[in-house]
Design an enzyme around this catalytic site. Sequence first.
Site, PDB file in Angstrom:
ATOM      1  N   GLU A   1      -4.113  17.593 -11.718  1.00 54.22           N
ATOM      2  CA  GLU A   1      -4.627  17.949 -13.037  1.00 54.22           C
ATOM      3  C   GLU A   1      -6.120  18.261 -12.988  1.00 54.22           C
ATOM      4  OE1 GLU A   1      -2.465  15.606 -15.954  1.00 54.22           O
ATOM      5  OE2 GLU A   1      -4.018  16.061 -17.417  1.00 54.22           O
TER       6      GLU A   1
ATOM      7  N   LYS B   1       3.631  11.658 -11.002  1.00 56.51           N
ATOM      8  CA  LYS B   1       2.797  10.767 -11.830  1.00 56.51           C
ATOM      9  C   LYS B   1       3.589   9.499 -12.082  1.00 56.51           C
ATOM     10  CE  LYS B   1      -0.009  13.720 -14.801  1.00 56.51           C
ATOM     11  NZ  LYS B   1      -0.241  14.024 -16.218  1.00 56.51           N
TER      12      LYS B   1
ATOM     13  N   ARG C   1      -2.019  21.872 -15.271  1.00 52.04           N
ATOM     14  CA  ARG C   1      -1.044  20.806 -15.507  1.00 52.04           C
ATOM     15  C   ARG C   1      -1.233  20.190 -16.891  1.00 52.04           C
ATOM     16  NH1 ARG C   1       1.172  16.251 -11.257  1.00 52.04           N
ATOM     17  NH2 ARG C   1       2.695  15.410 -12.689  1.00 52.04           N
TER      18      ARG C   1
ATOM     19  N   HIS D   1       1.030  15.814 -26.802  1.00 54.06           N
ATOM     20  CA  HIS D   1       0.926  14.449 -26.280  1.00 54.06           C
ATOM     21  C   HIS D   1      -0.299  13.687 -26.785  1.00 54.06           C
ATOM     22  CE1 HIS D   1       4.226  15.721 -23.845  1.00 54.06           C
ATOM     23  NE2 HIS D   1       4.273  14.594 -23.171  1.00 54.06           N
TER      24      HIS D   1
ATOM     25  N   ARG E   1       0.815  -1.234   0.000  1.00 53.89           N
ATOM     26  CA  ARG E   1       0.000   0.000   0.000  1.00 53.89           C
ATOM     27  C   ARG E   1       0.842   1.275   0.000  1.00 53.89           C
ATOM     28  NH1 ARG E   1      -3.269  -2.793   3.794  1.00 53.89           N
ATOM     29  NH2 ARG E   1      -5.011  -3.771   2.699  1.00 53.89           N
TER      30      ARG E   1
ATOM     31  N   LYS F   1       7.966  23.079 -14.192  1.00 54.70           N
ATOM     32  CA  LYS F   1       7.088  21.937 -13.899  1.00 54.70           C
ATOM     33  C   LYS F   1       6.711  21.942 -12.422  1.00 54.70           C
ATOM     34  CE  LYS F   1       5.868  17.230 -14.545  1.00 54.70           C
ATOM     35  NZ  LYS F   1       6.091  15.953 -15.205  1.00 54.70           N
TER      36      LYS F   1
ATOM     37  N   ASN G   1       0.730  18.795 -21.546  1.00 55.27           N
ATOM     38  CA  ASN G   1       0.417  17.723 -22.491  1.00 55.27           C
ATOM     39  C   ASN G   1       0.412  18.191 -23.941  1.00 55.27           C
ATOM     40  OD1 ASN G   1       0.131  15.752 -20.557  1.00 55.27           O
ATOM     41  ND2 ASN G   1      -2.013  16.241 -20.185  1.00 55.27           N
TER      42      ASN G   1
ATOM     43  N   HIS H   1       9.753   8.447 -27.050  1.00 59.84           N
ATOM     44  CA  HIS H   1       8.674   9.306 -26.568  1.00 59.84           C
ATOM     45  C   HIS H   1       8.817  10.752 -27.084  1.00 59.84           C
ATOM     46  CE1 HIS H   1       5.682  10.870 -23.782  1.00 59.84           C
ATOM     47  NE2 HIS H   1       6.569  11.701 -23.272  1.00 59.84           N
TER      48      HIS H   1
ATOM     49  N   HIS I   1       1.136  10.435 -28.086  1.00 63.59           N
ATOM     50  CA  HIS I   1       0.807   9.141 -27.480  1.00 63.59           C
ATOM     51  C   HIS I   1       0.160   8.212 -28.514  1.00 63.59           C
ATOM     52  CE1 HIS I   1       0.758  10.430 -22.962  1.00 63.59           C
ATOM     53  NE2 HIS I   1       1.961  10.271 -23.449  1.00 63.59           N
TER      54      HIS I   1
ATOM     55  N   GLU J   1      10.997  17.657 -25.046  1.00 65.34           N
ATOM     56  CA  GLU J   1      10.182  18.116 -23.907  1.00 65.34           C
ATOM     57  C   GLU J   1      10.605  19.532 -23.497  1.00 65.34           C
ATOM     58  OE1 GLU J   1       7.511  16.758 -22.587  1.00 65.34           O
ATOM     59  OE2 GLU J   1       7.604  14.620 -23.034  1.00 65.34           O
TER      60      GLU J   1
HETATM   61  N1  NAD Z   1       5.756  10.528 -15.088  1.00 69.66           N
HETATM   62  C1  NAD Z   1       5.789  11.543 -15.885  1.00 69.66           C
HETATM   63  O1  NAD Z   1       5.334  12.633 -15.538  1.00 69.66           O
HETATM   64  C2  NAD Z   1       6.417  11.372 -17.233  1.00 69.66           C
HETATM   65  C3  NAD Z   1       6.679  12.496 -18.023  1.00 69.66           C
HETATM   66  C4  NAD Z   1       7.313  12.315 -19.247  1.00 69.66           C
HETATM   67  C5  NAD Z   1       7.662  11.055 -19.687  1.00 69.66           C
HETATM   68  N2  NAD Z   1       7.382   9.986 -18.895  1.00 69.66           N
HETATM   69  C6  NAD Z   1       7.727   8.639 -19.346  1.00 69.66           C
HETATM   70  O2  NAD Z   1       9.151   8.527 -19.469  1.00 69.66           O
HETATM   71  C7  NAD Z   1       9.427   7.435 -20.348  1.00 69.66           C
HETATM   72  C8  NAD Z   1      10.584   7.784 -21.242  1.00 69.66           C
HETATM   73  O3  NAD Z   1      11.703   8.023 -20.452  1.00 69.66           O
HETATM   74  P1  NAD Z   1      13.205   8.072 -21.040  1.00 69.66           P
HETATM   75  O4  NAD Z   1      13.199   8.815 -22.303  1.00 69.66           O
HETATM   76  O5  NAD Z   1      14.062   8.513 -19.945  1.00 69.66           O
HETATM   77  O6  NAD Z   1      13.487   6.565 -21.486  1.00 69.66           O
HETATM   78  P2  NAD Z   1      14.172   5.325 -20.772  1.00 69.66           P
HETATM   79  O7  NAD Z   1      13.903   5.319 -19.332  1.00 69.66           O
HETATM   80  O8  NAD Z   1      13.753   4.139 -21.563  1.00 69.66           O
HETATM   81  O9  NAD Z   1      15.723   5.550 -21.004  1.00 69.66           O
HETATM   82  C9  NAD Z   1      16.204   5.623 -22.292  1.00 69.66           C
HETATM   83  C10 NAD Z   1      17.416   4.717 -22.558  1.00 69.66           C
HETATM   84  O10 NAD Z   1      18.549   5.367 -22.059  1.00 69.66           O
HETATM   85  C11 NAD Z   1      19.311   4.481 -21.255  1.00 69.66           C
HETATM   86  N3  NAD Z   1      19.910   5.327 -20.242  1.00 69.66           N
HETATM   87  C12 NAD Z   1      19.302   5.898 -19.194  1.00 69.66           C
HETATM   88  N4  NAD Z   1      20.145   6.714 -18.553  1.00 69.66           N
HETATM   89  C13 NAD Z   1      21.320   6.632 -19.202  1.00 69.66           C
HETATM   90  C14 NAD Z   1      22.573   7.259 -19.023  1.00 69.66           C
HETATM   91  N5  NAD Z   1      22.775   8.147 -18.062  1.00 69.66           N
HETATM   92  N6  NAD Z   1      23.569   6.943 -19.881  1.00 69.66           N
HETATM   93  C15 NAD Z   1      23.370   6.067 -20.900  1.00 69.66           C
HETATM   94  N7  NAD Z   1      22.204   5.465 -21.127  1.00 69.66           N
HETATM   95  C16 NAD Z   1      21.187   5.757 -20.288  1.00 69.66           C
HETATM   96  C17 NAD Z   1      18.323   3.476 -20.752  1.00 69.66           C
HETATM   97  O11 NAD Z   1      18.958   2.268 -20.448  1.00 69.66           O
HETATM   98  C18 NAD Z   1      17.374   3.361 -21.919  1.00 69.66           C
HETATM   99  O12 NAD Z   1      17.868   2.432 -22.854  1.00 69.66           O
HETATM  100  C19 NAD Z   1       8.133   7.160 -21.083  1.00 69.66           C
HETATM  101  O13 NAD Z   1       7.612   5.949 -20.609  1.00 69.66           O
HETATM  102  C20 NAD Z   1       7.212   8.292 -20.702  1.00 69.66           C
HETATM  103  O14 NAD Z   1       5.868   7.912 -20.674  1.00 69.66           O
HETATM  104  C21 NAD Z   1       6.769  10.118 -17.696  1.00 69.66           C
END
Ligand code: NAD
Length: 535
Positions: A409, A309, A414, A421, A287, A399, A418, A438, A425, A351
Site C-alpha cells: 500500500e 494482510k 491498493r 472503509h 517469527r 485484487k 478501501n 463488515h 470501519h 465487497e
Molecule cells: N485481510 C484482509 O485483506 C481483509 C479484507 C476484508 C475483510 N477482512 C476481515 O474479514 C472479517 C470478516 O470476514 P467474514 O465476513 O468472512 O466473517 P467471519 O469469518 O466471522 O465468518 C462469518 C460467519 O460465517 C460462518 N461461516 C464461515 N464459513 C461458513 C460456511 N461455509 N458455511 C456456514 N457458515 C460459515 C462463521 O462461523 C461466522 O459465524 C473482518 O474481520 C474483516 O476485517 C480482512
Amino acid sequence: MRFLFLTGNMGAGKSTIGRLLAQRLSCPFYDLDAMIEASAGTRIAQIFAEQGEAGFRKQERHQLQQLVGLQPGVVATGGGVVLDPRNRALMRRHGWVIYLHAHPETLLARIGETVTRPLLHSADNPLQALQQIAQQREPLYREADWIFETDDQTPETLVDSLHRLMAPTPESPLGIQTLACPIVLAPGIRHRAASYLGAIQPSRVVILTHPVLQREGEALLDSLQATGLPATLLILPAGERFKTLRSAARLYRALLEAGADRASLLLVLGGGVLGDLGGFVAATYMRGIPFLQIPTTLLAQIDASIGGKVAVDLPEGKNLVGAFHQPRLVLLDPELLHSLPTRHWRNGLAEMFKYGITLDRGLWRRLQSHLERKVIQSRRIRKASAEWLLPIARCVALKAQIVAEDEREERGLRALLNFGHTVGHAIEAALGYRQWLHGEAIAAGMCAEAELGALLGITPREVVTELVETLQVAGLPTCLPPLPVEQLLGCMQHDKKRIGERLRVVLLRDIGQAQLMDEVPIEAMREALTRCGAR
Ligand SMILES: NC(=O)c1ccc[n+]([C@@H]2O[C@H](COP(=O)([O-])OP(=O)(O)OC[C@H]3O[C@@H](n4cnc5c(N)ncnc54)[C@H](O)[C@@H]3O)[C@@H](O)[C@H]2O)c1
C-alpha cells in the site's frame, strides 16, 4: 448452460476459438455475422454498401435478439456488436461476455487482406484505421466478464484457458497466479488440499476452523493424515469479537501443545475473521510459519484471503495490530458457500459491489444484471453458485493484480480497495463490532463516501444515486445507523487513513473509477455523515 459471447475486434480470433470451444463444451456454435449474411442472403460488405453501417447494425441487433431464443452455445459476435448498449445488456442477460483482446498490429497481421472488411478496405492506412476503431471500442469491450490477452497465444491454449474459466474441475482448476502466491479455484478443490502440500513439505499441519465447519475440518484432517502427515484440528469460536490478541495468545499456546515447530503449516479453513487471526498468528508464531487458506465465506474468498494482510483488532479500532504475511497457497472452493447463511452472502456481495464500482464497470454491470435476474434473492442465492464462479474469479483477479502492483500500500493503488472503509470501519468500531457485519458497514460506508464525493464535486450525483439504488435492491444498508456524528469522527481518529486534521478517503469519479484523496476536510465528512443518517 448459458450463452458464451466472444467479443473483440476483427482478427481477435472469435470464430476460430468459438468453434473449438463449442466442440470442447459439446454445445452449439453460432457465428453472428454468418447468420446475418444467411438471413439477408448477401455478404456483409454488400449490406454496408447498400444500407450503410446503420442498416447493418439494425440487422445485427435483430439477429442477436433471435439468437438468444435458440439453444445456448458459444457465439462469435461481430466486432461492432458492443457499440449498441442494448446489445451489451442483452448479452449480459443471456450469458457471459468474454473479450478477446489483441493489439492492432496483431489484428492486422491476422486479418491479412482487408477487402472483405467494410470498415477497413477503403482506408489509406488500414493500421491507423484499426487503431482508431480499437481505441473507440476498447472501453465497451472492457465491460466484459473476463478479458483474455490473445497476442501471444495459440487458439488451442486460449480454448484451454477459456474451458478452465467456464468449467473448472479439481483436476483442471482455474489458476490465478499472483506475485505472492498461487490461487486455485474449482468446485470441490478442497478435497485435493493434501495434493498441494508436496511443494511446502510441512513437518506438521495444524488446521484451524469454526464450530460450524467442524465436519469439513474433520474430512480435511482425515485426508491429510491418510497421506502420513501429522495433523491436528483446532476449533475456535467464530465472530469478530474473537479477532483479538487474547485469541492469538490462546492459539500460540494451542500450537505449542500440538507440537508445531517452524516448519509446521497453519491451514485456515474459515471466514475472514479466522483468516486474519490465523494469518497473524502464522506471521508471528516462532517469527513466522507458513500458512495456507481455504476461505469459506464469500467475503473471505474474494477479499480477505488475498493479499497477505493479517491482523487482530484492539478495542480502539479494527486491524490495528497486524502484519503482511502471504499465504503459500489459497484454495477457493465455491461449494463451501452452499452452507453460508444469506446474510453472510450479502456481506460478501458488498465487497463485490465495491470492486465493481471502484475498478471494473463490467463487474458492476454484471452484478446489476444478476440483481435484475433475481440471482441475489434469498431463496436462490445459494443454489446459483455457478452464477457466482466468474464474478468470484473476477474479484480475485482484480485484487491479485492490485496487490501485485502495490503489495504494501505504498503507491495509493491498493488503497482504492478501501472505498467505503473509512466510514465503514468507524461504524463497526462505534457499534463495538456487534450488530452489523463488515460488509453491511462497508455498504453504508460506500454510500456515505459517495455522498462525500458529490459534496466535494468529484462524484457525479447520478453515480451516487445508482450506487444507493443498486445496494438497496441487493438488500444492503444504504444509511448509517443513527449514531452521533462526533462518535463516528472520533472512531476515524484511530483509523490508519487519517492524517492530522484531514482525512485520506477514496472517492468515486465514475462507475469503475476511483481515486485516493489525501486532503479531505473533516467538515465535509461531517456533512456527508449527517446527510446519510448519522445524528
Ligand atoms: N485481510 C484482509 O485483506 C481483509 C479484507 C476484508 C475483510 N477482512 C476481515 O474479514 C472479517 C470478516 O470476514 P467474514 O465476513 O468472512 O466473517 P467471519 O469469518 O466471522 O465468518 C462469518 C460467519 O460465517 C460462518 N461461516 C464461515 N464459513 C461458513 C460456511 N461455509 N458455511 C456456514 N457458515 C460459515 C462463521 O462461523 C461466522 O459465524 C473482518 O474481520 C474483516 O476485517 C480482512
